[in-house]
Design a protein around this motif. Structure first.
Motif, short mmCIF file in Angstrom:
data_model
loop_
_atom_site.label_atom_id
_atom_site.label_comp_id
_atom_site.label_asym_id
_atom_site.label_seq_id
_atom_site.Cartn_x
_atom_site.Cartn_y
_atom_site.Cartn_z
N SER A 339 1.15 -5.56 -2.23
CA SER A 339 1.72 -4.71 -3.20
C SER A 339 1.47 -3.40 -3.02
O SER A 339 2.06 -2.34 -3.72
CB SER A 339 1.32 -5.38 -4.81
N ALA A 340 0.00 -3.30 -2.09
CA ALA A 340 -0.25 -1.88 -2.12
C ALA A 340 0.14 -1.13 -0.93
O ALA A 340 -0.05 0.03 -0.50
CB ALA A 340 -1.77 -1.91 -1.88
N ARG A 341 1.09 -1.78 -0.07
CA ARG A 341 1.67 -1.16 1.12
C ARG A 341 2.16 0.27 0.86
O ARG A 341 2.30 1.02 1.90
CB ARG A 341 2.76 -2.09 1.57
N GLY A 342 2.94 0.29 -0.21
CA GLY A 342 3.67 1.42 -0.30
C GLY A 342 2.88 2.85 -1.12
O GLY A 342 3.41 3.97 -1.14
N LEU A 343 1.50 2.55 -1.28
CA LEU A 343 0.80 3.58 -1.77
C LEU A 343 0.21 4.68 -0.70
O LEU A 343 0.21 4.26 0.38
CB LEU A 343 -0.41 2.91 -2.44
N SER A 344 0.01 5.67 -1.10
CA SER A 344 -0.27 6.91 -0.01
C SER A 344 -1.94 7.17 -0.35
O SER A 344 -2.68 6.36 -1.10
CB SER A 344 0.48 8.28 -0.78
#
Length: 456
Positions: A339-344
């Motif tokens: 779920s953290a893959r899209g975080l910058s």
């Protein structure tokens, strides 16, 4: 009562008096493990029983000669699987990783051996220590000896189960947000998350500590006497001092004790949990303590930020695995980290900033609660008693995975000592513990108050 159920305090007194030998105790504890371990699954690796008995025989000879290596010579102990032992692989509870094999003992492993303690083996943990349950992709499920339908807590799940099942009196767990204290409350134990740096680690990390898990506060103090003290392997370890771990007399007559039952974020505590804390507060008041109601000082945004940072950190570990290895990771953890893959990078730094905010706001709340600051605080350990055993987390859905650490997490960030004392039970029998938090570096006051609550 079996010898396996005696406390460390009782064992050492009987060893010193010549009324009991470490061999007798080792045989009883090994028999208990043989009997219960097929159902409970607390051990990742058991040391060879013959080797344990050889160590016990050597300890017996030392006690007979009046030359024990320490007060805990001949007392059984276990250590969590993420506590390095030379030559013992460290898979961190995860079936997808290639385990690190340490070449040297951690300070903890070295100290229990040097103290003559009988190391029974290494206890299990869930994947990367990021679950408050006994679920592991590598080890399968670990079950509560109190009732297999009740969750064990985690991530020191195996250590907590070993303590509750009578696999000897002393066990070492680790805690980064509640991993010692959650099994403590859900398994009816006395446990201590010591001050940050009090027990040296082989791999220090923000918020992480190691500490004792036992059945009494006095036993926790005994284990601290062996484990505490600086070590060059841990650059964050606290300097030594001349104080002993003798608990001495209780003195609550002038103590300023905060009572915190309204968290302001995460899940609200169950009524029976609040009632247990309020009863403990009434007893402290009767003993002369000045009770101060504490209002919320942290918000949901900070808990969410810490959760987000831990997802990013674990995602880094996950992404280093091959696709085949990733598929072996526990499904709940797979979903949590990906779920953290899209975080910058900006998201990661903002999430990391939550740690400092928790530290500063918590220290400020402690100081302004009373003139000169509080002496102690009590609170729930978790919002509820043991959840269902089949749940990987108490509140696994809708992004609430970390909502149960709202009472425990702040003290990892400030580094203050925090322990659990078993004080009550739910109507269905599930144990309820009270969390005791002390001033900075005042571990002894926490242990003394835990002992007082046990007796009260």
């Amino acid at each position: 009562m079996s010898l396996a159920d005696l406390t460390a305090t009782e064992l050492t007194a009987r060893y010193a008096a010549g009324h009991l030998s470490p061999v007798d105790v080792a045989e009883a504890v090994l028999a208990r493990v043989d009997d219960r371990e097929p159902d409970l699954n607390a051990f990742y690796l058991r040391d060879d029983s013959e080797l344990v008995l050889e160590r016990a025989a050597a300890s017996t000879r030392r006690w007979e000669a009046g030359e024990p290596l320490s007060v805990l010579d001949g007392v059984p102990v276990t250590v969590k699987e993420n506590i390095a032992r030379a030559g013992v692989p460290m898979p961190a509870g995860c079936a997808g990783v290639e385990p690190v094999v340490p070449e040297a003992d951690s300070p903890i492993a070295r100290r229990v051996v040097e103290a003559g303690m009988l190391v029974l083996g290494s206890t299990v943990m869930p994947d990367w220590g990021m679950l408050s349950s006994g679920h592991s992709s590598l080890h399968g499920q670990t079950f509560s000896p109190l009732n297999p339908a009740w969750g064990t807590g985690g991530s020191s799940s195996g250590a907590g189960v070993a303590a509750a099942a009578g696999y000897g009196p002393l066990h070492v767990g680790t805690d980064i947000g509640g991993s010692i204290r959650l099994p403590g409350t859900w398994l009816g134990l006395s446990t201590l998350k010591p001050s940050a740096g009090r027990i040296p680690l082989h791999a220090p990390y923000l918020g992480r500590v190691a500490g004792p898990m036992a059945r009494t506060a006095a036993d926790c103090a005994l284990l601290m006497s062996v484990l505490a003290g600086p070590d060059p392997a841990d650059w964050t370890s606290l300097p030594g001092d001349d104080s002993s771990w003798e608990l001495g007399e209780d003195n609550l007559t002038t103590a300023k004790v905060g009572v915190w039952t309204e968290p302001g974020y995460g899940m609200d505590p169950a009524l029976e949990v609040v009632a247990a804390v309020e009863t403990a507060a009434d007893r402290l008041s009767d003993a002369g303590a000045h009770i101060i109601e504490i209002k919320p000082w942290l918000g949901q945004d900070l808990l969410d930020g810490i959760d987000r940072f831990w997802r990013i950190r674990s995602l880094a570990d996950f992404e280093r695995l091959s696709p085949a290895a990733q598929a072996k990771v526990l499904p709940y953890i797979q979903a949590w980290v990906t779920s953290a893959r899209g975080l910058s990078a900006v998201d990661a730094l903002d999430a990391y900033a939550a740690f400092a905010q928790v530290q500063s706001r918590t220290v400020a709340a402690w100081a302004r609660a009373a003139p000169g600051g509080l002496d102690l605080m009590i609170s729930p350990v978790a919002p509820e008693a043991a959840p269902a055993a089949d749940l990987p987390m108490p509140y696994p859905e809708q992004g609430r995975g970390m909502w149960h650490i709202n009472f425990t997490m702040p003290w990892n960030m400030t580094g203050q000592a925090a322990g659990t004392a078993p004080v009550a039970s739910m109507s269905d029998g599930r144990p309820i513990g009270v969390q005791v938090i002390g001033r900075a570096f005042d571990d002894l006051a926490v242990l003394r108050t835990m002992r007082w609550l046990e007796s009260a």
